[in-house]
Design an enzyme around this catalytic site. Sequence first.
Site, PDB file in Angstrom:
ATOM      1  N   ALA A  61      47.173  42.944  49.266  1.00  9.89           N
ATOM      2  CA  ALA A  61      47.716  44.833  48.754  1.00  9.89           C
ATOM      3  C   ALA A  61      47.337  45.400  50.226  1.00  9.89           C
ATOM      4  CB  ALA A  61      47.722  45.107  47.401  1.00  9.89           C
ATOM      5  N   GLY A 102      46.417  40.279  47.151  1.00  5.33           N
ATOM      6  CA  GLY A 102      48.013  39.869  47.189  1.00  5.33           C
ATOM      7  C   GLY A 102      48.437  38.690  47.389  1.00  5.33           C
ATOM      8  N   GLU A 105      47.835  35.282  46.331  1.00  3.71           N
ATOM      9  CA  GLU A 105      48.437  35.330  44.630  1.00  3.71           C
ATOM     10  C   GLU A 105      49.784  34.653  44.812  1.00  3.71           C
ATOM     11  OE1 GLU A 105      46.900  39.116  43.940  1.00  3.71           O
ATOM     12  OE2 GLU A 105      46.223  38.118  41.999  1.00  3.71           O
ATOM     13  N   GLU A 125      39.139  40.431  46.436  1.00  2.00           N
ATOM     14  CA  GLU A 125      39.741  41.942  44.820  1.00  2.00           C
ATOM     15  C   GLU A 125      38.613  42.597  44.498  1.00  2.00           C
ATOM     16  OE1 GLU A 125      41.374  39.490  45.230  1.00  2.00           O
ATOM     17  OE2 GLU A 125      43.879  39.760  44.894  1.00  2.00           O
TER      18      GLU A 125
HETATM   19  C1  LIG Z   1      46.110  53.709  34.892  1.00  2.00           C
HETATM   20  C2  LIG Z   1      46.208  52.666  36.446  1.00  2.00           C
HETATM   21  C3  LIG Z   1      46.412  50.899  36.226  1.00  2.00           C
HETATM   22  C4  LIG Z   1      47.001  50.797  37.234  1.00  2.00           C
HETATM   23  C5  LIG Z   1      46.836  49.571  37.802  1.00  2.00           C
HETATM   24  C6  LIG Z   1      47.728  48.826  39.345  1.00  2.00           C
HETATM   25  C7  LIG Z   1      48.155  47.651  38.616  1.00  2.00           C
HETATM   26  C8  LIG Z   1      48.784  47.438  40.368  1.00  2.00           C
HETATM   27  C9  LIG Z   1      48.921  46.533  40.509  1.00  2.00           C
HETATM   28  C10 LIG Z   1      48.694  45.226  41.579  1.00  2.00           C
HETATM   29  C11 LIG Z   1      48.551  43.933  42.113  1.00  2.00           C
HETATM   30  C12 LIG Z   1      47.533  43.902  43.566  1.00  2.00           C
HETATM   31  C13 LIG Z   1      46.462  43.142  43.579  1.00  2.00           C
HETATM   32  C14 LIG Z   1      45.971  43.000  45.314  1.00  2.00           C
HETATM   33  O1  LIG Z   1      47.119  42.737  45.300  1.00  2.00           O
HETATM   34  C15 LIG Z   1      44.929  43.373  45.461  1.00  2.00           C
HETATM   35  C16 LIG Z   1      44.920  42.976  46.787  1.00  2.00           C
HETATM   36  O2  LIG Z   1      45.214  42.467  47.369  1.00  2.00           O
HETATM   37  S1  LIG Z   1      43.843  43.715  47.682  1.00  2.00           S
HETATM   38  C17 LIG Z   1      43.620  43.191  48.488  1.00  2.00           C
HETATM   39  C18 LIG Z   1      42.775  42.271  49.351  1.00  2.00           C
HETATM   40  N1  LIG Z   1      42.985  42.044  50.975  1.00  2.00           N
HETATM   41  C19 LIG Z   1      41.671  42.465  50.975  1.00  2.00           C
HETATM   42  O3  LIG Z   1      40.590  42.489  50.629  1.00  2.00           O
HETATM   43  C20 LIG Z   1      41.747  41.683  52.904  1.00  2.00           C
HETATM   44  C21 LIG Z   1      41.289  42.964  53.082  1.00  2.00           C
HETATM   45  N2  LIG Z   1      41.096  42.036  55.154  1.00  2.00           N
HETATM   46  C22 LIG Z   1      40.464  41.043  55.380  1.00  2.00           C
HETATM   47  O4  LIG Z   1      38.960  41.068  55.110  1.00  2.00           O
HETATM   48  C23 LIG Z   1      40.594  41.644  56.896  1.00  2.00           C
HETATM   49  O5  LIG Z   1      41.198  42.167  57.333  1.00  2.00           O
HETATM   50  C24 LIG Z   1      41.348  39.983  57.638  1.00  2.00           C
HETATM   51  C25 LIG Z   1      40.203  38.571  56.985  1.00  2.00           C
HETATM   52  C26 LIG Z   1      42.204  40.423  56.981  1.00  2.00           C
HETATM   53  C27 LIG Z   1      41.527  39.979  58.978  1.00  2.00           C
HETATM   54  O6  LIG Z   1      40.195  40.039  59.342  1.00  2.00           O
HETATM   55  P1  LIG Z   1      40.102  40.755  60.723  1.00  2.00           P
HETATM   56  O7  LIG Z   1      40.850  40.158  61.717  1.00  2.00           O
HETATM   57  O8  LIG Z   1      38.410  40.772  61.464  1.00  2.00           O
HETATM   58  O9  LIG Z   1      40.809  42.175  61.019  1.00  2.00           O
HETATM   59  P2  LIG Z   1      40.097  43.731  60.361  1.00  2.00           P
HETATM   60  O10 LIG Z   1      39.014  43.777  59.601  1.00  2.00           O
HETATM   61  O11 LIG Z   1      39.413  44.038  61.687  1.00  2.00           O
HETATM   62  O12 LIG Z   1      41.374  44.206  60.249  1.00  2.00           O
HETATM   63  C28 LIG Z   1      42.423  44.549  60.856  1.00  2.00           C
HETATM   64  C29 LIG Z   1      42.722  45.877  60.688  1.00  2.00           C
HETATM   65  O13 LIG Z   1      43.987  45.690  59.665  1.00  2.00           O
HETATM   66  C30 LIG Z   1      43.441  46.445  58.321  1.00  2.00           C
HETATM   67  N3  LIG Z   1      43.885  45.903  57.084  1.00  2.00           N
HETATM   68  C31 LIG Z   1      42.967  44.487  56.462  1.00  2.00           C
HETATM   69  N4  LIG Z   1      43.645  43.865  55.516  1.00  2.00           N
HETATM   70  C32 LIG Z   1      44.172  44.893  54.940  1.00  2.00           C
HETATM   71  C33 LIG Z   1      44.911  45.763  53.985  1.00  2.00           C
HETATM   72  N5  LIG Z   1      44.548  44.239  53.087  1.00  2.00           N
HETATM   73  N6  LIG Z   1      45.275  46.480  53.796  1.00  2.00           N
HETATM   74  C34 LIG Z   1      45.561  47.850  54.804  1.00  2.00           C
HETATM   75  N7  LIG Z   1      45.235  47.441  55.527  1.00  2.00           N
HETATM   76  C35 LIG Z   1      44.572  46.249  55.899  1.00  2.00           C
HETATM   77  C36 LIG Z   1      42.149  46.645  58.741  1.00  2.00           C
HETATM   78  O14 LIG Z   1      41.566  48.061  57.833  1.00  2.00           O
HETATM   79  C37 LIG Z   1      42.169  46.607  60.604  1.00  2.00           C
HETATM   80  O15 LIG Z   1      42.548  47.990  60.223  1.00  2.00           O
HETATM   81  P3  LIG Z   1      41.871  49.408  61.201  1.00  2.00           P
HETATM   82  O16 LIG Z   1      43.175  50.981  61.393  1.00  2.00           O
HETATM   83  O17 LIG Z   1      41.126  49.055  62.200  1.00  2.00           O
HETATM   84  O18 LIG Z   1      41.316  49.754  59.642  1.00  2.00           O
END
Ligand SMILES: CCCCCCCCCCCCCC(=O)CC(=O)SCCNC(=O)CCNC(=O)[C@H](O)C(C)(C)COP(=O)(O)OP(=O)(O)OC[C@H]1O[C@@H](n2cnc3c(N)ncnc32)[C@H](O)[C@@H]1OP(=O)(O)O
Length: 721
Positions: A61, A102, A105, A125
Amino acid sequence: MTQYSRVSGSVGLITLKNPPVNQLSAVVRHGIVDTVQKALSDPKVKSVVICGQNGMFCGGADIKEFQTLANMRGPPLIPMIHSIEAADKPVVAAIEGGAFGGGLELALGCHYRIAHSKAKVGLPEVTLGLLPAAGGSQRLPRLIGVPAALSLITTGRHITAAEALQLGLVDQVADHNTVDAAVKFALSVAGQSLDARRISNFQCPPVPNMDALFEDVMQKVRTTARGAIAPIACVQAVRAAATLPYTQGMQREKELMATLFTSGQARALQYCFFAQRVVGRWSMPSGARWDTSKGRPIHKAAVIGLGTMGRGITVALAQTGLSVVAVETQEKQFMEAKKAVSNMLERGAKRSGKPLAHGKITYSQSLQAVADVDLVIEAVFEDMGLKKKVFQQLSAVCKPGTFLCTNTSTLDVDELASQTHQPELVVGMHFFAPAHIMKLLEVVYGPRSSPELVAVVMELGKKMGKVSVAVGNCRGFVGNRMLKPYRDQAYFLLEEGATPQLIDQALEEFGFAMGAFKVSDLSGLDVGWKVRKEEGLVQPGGGSGKSARIRNGVRYSPLGDLMCEQGRFGQKTGRGWYQYDKPGSRDARPDPWMHSFLEEYRARHGLVARRISNQEVLERCLYAMINEGFRVLEDGIAAGPEDIDIIYVFGYGWPRHRGGPMFYANMVGLEIVLERLEHYAQANPDMPTLQPCSLLRKLVASGSPPVNKWKEVIKNVRSQL
Ligand SMILES: CCCCCCCCCCCCCC(=O)CC(=O)SCCNC(=O)CCNC(=O)[C@H](O)C(C)(C)COP(=O)(O)OP(=O)(O)OC[C@H]1O[C@@H](n2cnc3c(N)ncnc32)[C@H](O)[C@@H]1OP(=O)(O)O
Ligand SMILES: NC(=O)C1=CN([C@@H]2O[C@H](COP(=O)(O)OP(=O)(O)OC[C@H]3O[C@@H](n4cnc5c(N)ncnc54)[C@H](O)[C@@H]3O)[C@@H](O)[C@H]2O)C=CC1
């Protein structure tokens, strides 16, 4: 965005395109819904492949969308994934780079998963204060079994394609072009029944003694979570998968996510995710920055002094593949260090499965051996006279242009730089013990340090797997400078009626890995005693009369000095603020001796013990530290609150789910922190560290902006100084 094409005649190829990690922003979700629909309704298409551009499947996400619910417009993930799973044509996920959260998923909703051998997958997450709530908590245990799913979901760890294959999480691993392999595979399964491929129809593989398993895991998770709620919700969600039909499990997943999604802990953890990346984009007061400063390659490094720190630093450098010259002058230490480094390398290789880095290290007892290295890290005793001498020698021995770094934890880096011919080539590299394990590296630049050197050292830190934070030069830099008022308050509270256990318990319940007194026992009371003696603060027997508890006009507690006079140095002597079975043992037990020691001390100084509440412990220790943090920002020692928070989370055991001290102040409310500091400062006029600093006042006067807006106010404050 999403791109669609038909390849090999009958395969619909959907490519996620959303840099940097193809995160599932609203526009991508729209694209997936539209292109899946297109592929399924095209009679020429017999199967579908989903992949991501630029060698990355999907980072999950879009975390930026989580900041407000209003951001989360666009098609929801759950029905989107259901429609893929329900498709009557096979859908294959081609996983290059990684599939996280996500993203995984989405892949679990596909009927087949093919991963590149270098790809990683995971459900991280929990590290963002959430759970896999797009069906991940329900599908993963059904696919790979409850114990493995619990391990992945409660830790958020990323696993390799090989491990994923072994667990049955992916169906095939490709060594070359994964999309080509997936297309070939999609052609081969076209027209086959998909009944056995829809994971939501699976039953979780049975587990003997399921109740006991969940109780055991919950117990372990509660202990390690230190108050974090997401890991507990993750266990509850997996339990639902194991015990309920899929639809009810999904309902439970949704309820648990609703609690987590708007929690302060989720906000704090997501702040930490971005803060960790912000600190990589360092800047210096001169205007030099990460994106305009270029380093140069380091091929050979040296470490001077192979005590506690030097050994760990040698290991950390060797593990990056560098050649290392390790220098120690004392024969006994020299022999011991060789053995210790070799053991640490062996353990590291075992843990990581990577080859040993032994051959890269050469040992010497002479400083002459470092003549041809590119970078030196000095780690001799914390003694300015000695360190100055070492820097003079290094400056004479090393080839011109060699970078000279010091691991001092408090001393003036600029004073050391002034001992050399090229002061611009000197910085602090402040590692934390054990240096090959602890993630934090404070990179301390002085007014003359060259941006090239800062770039080199920040890059080297990254290679060593550290989170490096560039900070200015002052006593204690950021971390230890802020620790002092925190520790002082803990001592004052002892004088006023608390016990070490009471204070530590309050801090540990808050989420610290260890309370202030347990940390003091671990690192050794004698370390601070030596420093205080050099500063002329120590008086025999703690001093007497009214002045015994005052130094330089401010309150001082001689309790630590008195403990050291009695040989109570902490774990190393088996006695400190706690008692231990034997010297070196780690199991801290309350010591009845402490009660009479404190009673006598209070009687001697006319102090009447009062009841100290947990609230007072937290407010005085933490707000004193936070107040110093504001001073650090005001002085320009840290570039922003994120730098301070990352230092505390990675170097000082601050609970990550509370975001770091400055984020915590923001969560509590700056006006409340200010009001409580004013209250305590008024009650304790001899404690200037409790006097609210002007930046805090200014922020409150500016309407207490959120932490990511502080830099504007700080800029104004600094320009007025
Ligand atoms: C009453 C309220 C009720 C509310 C209910 C709501 C229900 C909602 C349901 C929704 C369900 C959704 C569930 C879901 O999908 C959850 C998720 O997916 S959460 C996200 C999970 N993903 C992660 O945690 C991965 C995060 N990223 C990383 O670990 C690393 O970036 C990765 C291994 C992918 C790559 O590593 P690397 O090559 O070292 O690059 P960087 O880490 O430096 O990242 C580069 C750049 O990219 C940005 N970024 C990375 N991931 C994300 C992301 N997922 N979203 C946005 N941006 C992301 C990162 O910030 C870097 O950018 P900068 O500008 O440097 O910050
Ligand atoms: N111990 C800790 O937790 C931390 C220490 N530091 C800093 O790291 C530095 C080293 O600390 P420790 O490793 O704890 O000290 P230590 O006492 O364990 O080791 C120092 C080593 O330096 C050697 N040495 C002294 N003079 C030398 C010389 N001229 N040439 C070569 N070797 C020499 C000594 O023989 C000894 O082996 C200090 O500046 C300290 O403040 C920084 C972070 C944490």
